[in-house]
Design a protein around this motif. Structure first.
Motif, mmCIF file in Angstrom:
data_model
loop_
_atom_site.group_PDB
_atom_site.id
_atom_site.type_symbol
_atom_site.label_atom_id
_atom_site.label_comp_id
_atom_site.label_asym_id
_atom_site.label_seq_id
_atom_site.Cartn_x
_atom_site.Cartn_y
_atom_site.Cartn_z
ATOM 1 N N ASN A 38 0.813 -1.220 0.000
ATOM 2 C CA ASN A 38 0.000 0.000 0.000
ATOM 3 C C ASN A 38 0.846 1.271 0.000
ATOM 4 O OD1 ASN A 38 0.938 -0.215 2.590
ATOM 5 N ND2 ASN A 38 -1.036 0.076 3.591
ATOM 6 N N SER A 85 -6.548 5.266 0.138
ATOM 7 C CA SER A 85 -5.962 4.204 -0.664
ATOM 8 C C SER A 85 -5.850 4.766 -2.071
ATOM 9 C CB SER A 85 -6.856 2.983 -0.650
ATOM 10 O OG SER A 85 -8.098 3.328 -1.199
ATOM 11 N N GLU A 130 -4.883 -3.574 -4.130
ATOM 12 C CA GLU A 130 -5.019 -2.234 -3.558
ATOM 13 C C GLU A 130 -6.150 -1.460 -4.222
ATOM 14 O OE1 GLU A 130 -3.310 -1.165 -0.929
ATOM 15 O OE2 GLU A 130 -2.351 -3.121 -0.815
#
Lengths: 473, 145
Positions: free
Chosen positions: A199, A372, A438
């Motif tokens: 991430n 994100s 992700e």
């Protein structure tokens, strides 16, 4: 079962698990709580069994299942009778985020966005097995472990003002390179100046909403402005340091007769050699991470200067969200020195704390919450509620809700890239398969998480930024 | 007996590895670790690296073995698909002599699904079962991603 204390505070009662010394407290909304797995509550309860824990074993609104502490876990331990545990810090020691503000507008950079993202992807190594552009000597590696970002600035990466805008001024005291193994050094040396994978990201963003004009002005942010966010940590050096000391502390648990519900909570009583050695090694990893983010910032500036020779990229702030620190907090009306563990949680000190840079001290520290890939990030300002409720801590991100296996089944990496491109976000990544893991949908919506800390006056919303270009591992 | 089984976990990777002997269990656990990152069938065996470890318990030995495989992956920039392990109980402790076989990472052929940061001790288990006169060793491991 949980007891409701307040609209946004839920208690894990003492009866949840044998051996709890204090209750657990989860700062969360009812809606977000529905997505929290039962295992996460058990992990909050596990932490509550550790010796010397003060007030509560806490979890932030982005809490999810981790190892040892839950992700989003916060716990403070008394200097006398307390412990330190790598389970409360994690393997990626001082994983953290920094934000750079520019004096450029979204319109300025739009024509150059593809060039910027491609150059950042090329100039800042990322992905599995990436070697840094940098070749540091053993001595320089020691300097990075000991003096962190301060060394990096001296070595030509950035300016002294950057240090003023880092938590701990980018250098944690008490680092002990002698407690860093040869293996950790071998992993760390070629990786200084690399982003990593997972991430972690390097992102060009636009300030898309300002919630508090005064605070935004104080942090140098305005609507339509281009910002850059860097999310990474201490790489293999930190992972190896944690691995090495976890084994030492596992033996310490037996030696000092501590009973644990989870082996990952291995710990040692504060003041013992095992505890001090771990703290010194952890601080060295934290400094490595600050040096790493400092070097990446310098390369980011180089890229921007290539296309915008007069552009300024000033550091707003740099926060650590996986670390244990010695801090003074008020407990039962008197001040105490505590070892505060934050595992996937951000320090969010309110106004007046001496640790905050002079420019922000009056209002509280900037709290940077990365989204994100493809979702907004937030800048908040640490507030009084944090000092009262959470030992000065806030959430650290959005928090996963979908497993990696499920994510890969649901999203093929290529789709994710195309979907984001249609939304005007340019993504470059070394592995398309990793992109699927992700995908924005695998995380909780960060606005709901941020609203909880705002409502509790833990940290106030200042601005929201949206991604325009992303470079990933 | 399923040699390697991956279980659901929100943020990380959890696996169970099994073997008819401790040696086989350790070999399959090594395969499970690499298999979490990359399809081992894409890894050719052209080089090998020796591994020697001592530890005070079997659990500690397994933890160190997996951490060593991860260490070699990172510093040698290599991936592995062959694992050979020989365990010997020694006095109060255990000793492992082994070898991992594989090749240096080739960005064109080796497509990574994820990168393992570390081996955790969370829900770490190693146990021996007997079924129909057959010995089965099982290890459960959570990897930090």
């Amino acid at each position: 079962m949980l007891n409701r204390i307040d609209d946004y505070i839920f208690e894990v009662p003492m009866g949840h698990q044998k051996g709890m010394r204090v209750p657990g407290r989860i700062f969360i909304s009812e809606k977000l709580l529905e997505q929290v797995e039962p295992g996460t509550l058990d992990q909050v309860a596990n932490v509550a069994t550790l010796p010397g824990i003060v007030n509560y074993s806490m979890a932030m609104p982005d809490a999810h299942l981790g190892y040892g502490f839950p992700i989003g876990g916060v716990a403070a331990f008394r200097e006398g009778g307390g412990v330190i545990s790598p389970g409360g810090v994690g393997f990626d020691i001082n994983c953290g985020v920094r934000m750079l503000r520019t004096d450029l507008s979204a319109e300025d950079v739009a024509p150059m966005m593809t060039n910027l993202v491609e150059d950042l992807f090329h100039d800042v190594p990322s992905g599995v097995g990436a070697k840094g552009r940098l070749r540091v000597s053993e001595h320089e590696l020691d300097e990075a472990f000991t003096r962190g970002a301060a060394w990096a600035v001296e070595a030509g990466f950035g300016v002294p003002e950057d240090l003023e805008h880092c938590e701990e001024r980018g250098r944690m005291e008490g680092a002990r390179p002698d407690q860093v193994s040869l293996k950790a050094r071998k992993r760390g040396r070629p990786q200084l100046g690399t982003l990593g994978s997972g991430n972690h990201f390097l992102e060009i963003q636009r300030v898309d909403e300002v919630f508090d004009a005064d605070l935004a002005k104080r942090f140098g942010l305005f609507r339509g402005q281009i910002t850059v966010m860097i999310h990474c940590g201490s790489r293999g050096a930190g992972h190896q340091i944690c691995t090495d000391h976890l084994q030492v502390l596992s033996r310490a648990v037996k030696k000092y007769g501590i009973e644990l519900p989870d082996k990952q909570l291995a710990c040692a009583p504060l003041g013992t050699p095992e505890a001090e050695n771990y703290f010194g090694a952890m601080a060295a990893a934290a400094n490595y991470a600050w040096a790493n983010r400092q070097i990446i910032s310098a390369w980011t500036r180089e890229v921007f200067e290539r296309y915008f020779p007069d552009a300024r990229l000033d550091l707003v702030y740099d926060v650590a969200h996986n670390v244990a620190k010695v801090e003074e907090h008020e407990v039962d009306g008197s001040k105490e020195r505590l070892y505060v563990h934050r595992k996937g949680a951000t320090r969010a000190f309110g106004p007046g704390r001496p640790e905050i840079p002079a420019a922000y001290r009056e209002v509280g520290q900037p709290v940077i919450i990365p989204g994100s890939m493809g979702t907004p990030s937030y800048v908040l300002c640490g507030s009084k509620g944090a000092m009262r409720l959470t030992f000065g801590s806030a959430c650290h991100g959005a928090g996963r809700i979908m497993s990696r296996t499920q994510a890969k089944k649901t999203y093929a990496g290529k789709d994710v890239k195309e979907v984001l491109a249609r939304r005007g976000i340019k993504v470059m990544a070394t592995s398309p398969k990793m992109l699927a893991e992700e995908a924005p949908e695998v995380y909780k919506p960060s606005d709901e998480v941020v609203d909880v800390v705002h409502q509790l006056d833990i940290a106030r919303k200042v601005a929201r930024v949206v991604p325009l270009g992303v470079s990933k591992g | 007996m399923e040699p390697v089984e991956y279980l659901e976990h929100t943020a990380d990777v959890k696996f169970r590895a099994r073997g008819h002997s401790l040696d086989e269990l350790f070999e399959n656990a090594g395969l499970a670790l690499i298999g979490a990152m990359i399809d081992p069938s894409t890894v050719r065996v052209v080089e090998s690296w020796p591994v020697e470890i001592e530890a005070e318990s079997l659990e500690a030995l397994l933890y160190e073995w997996l951490s060593e495989v991860l260490y070699l992956f990172e510093v040698e920039l290599a991936v592995f698909s062959e694992f050979e392990v020989d365990l010997v109980g020694r006095g109060a402790g255990w000793r492992l002599s082994g070898r991992v076989g594989g090749e240096r990472i080739d960005g064109e052929r080796h497509l990574f699904e994820t990168e393992v940061k570390a081996v955790t001790l969370h829900q770490f288990e190693l146990r021996r079962d007997e079924a129909a006169g057959e010995e089965i060793w099982t290890a459960q491991v959570v990897l930090d991603i």
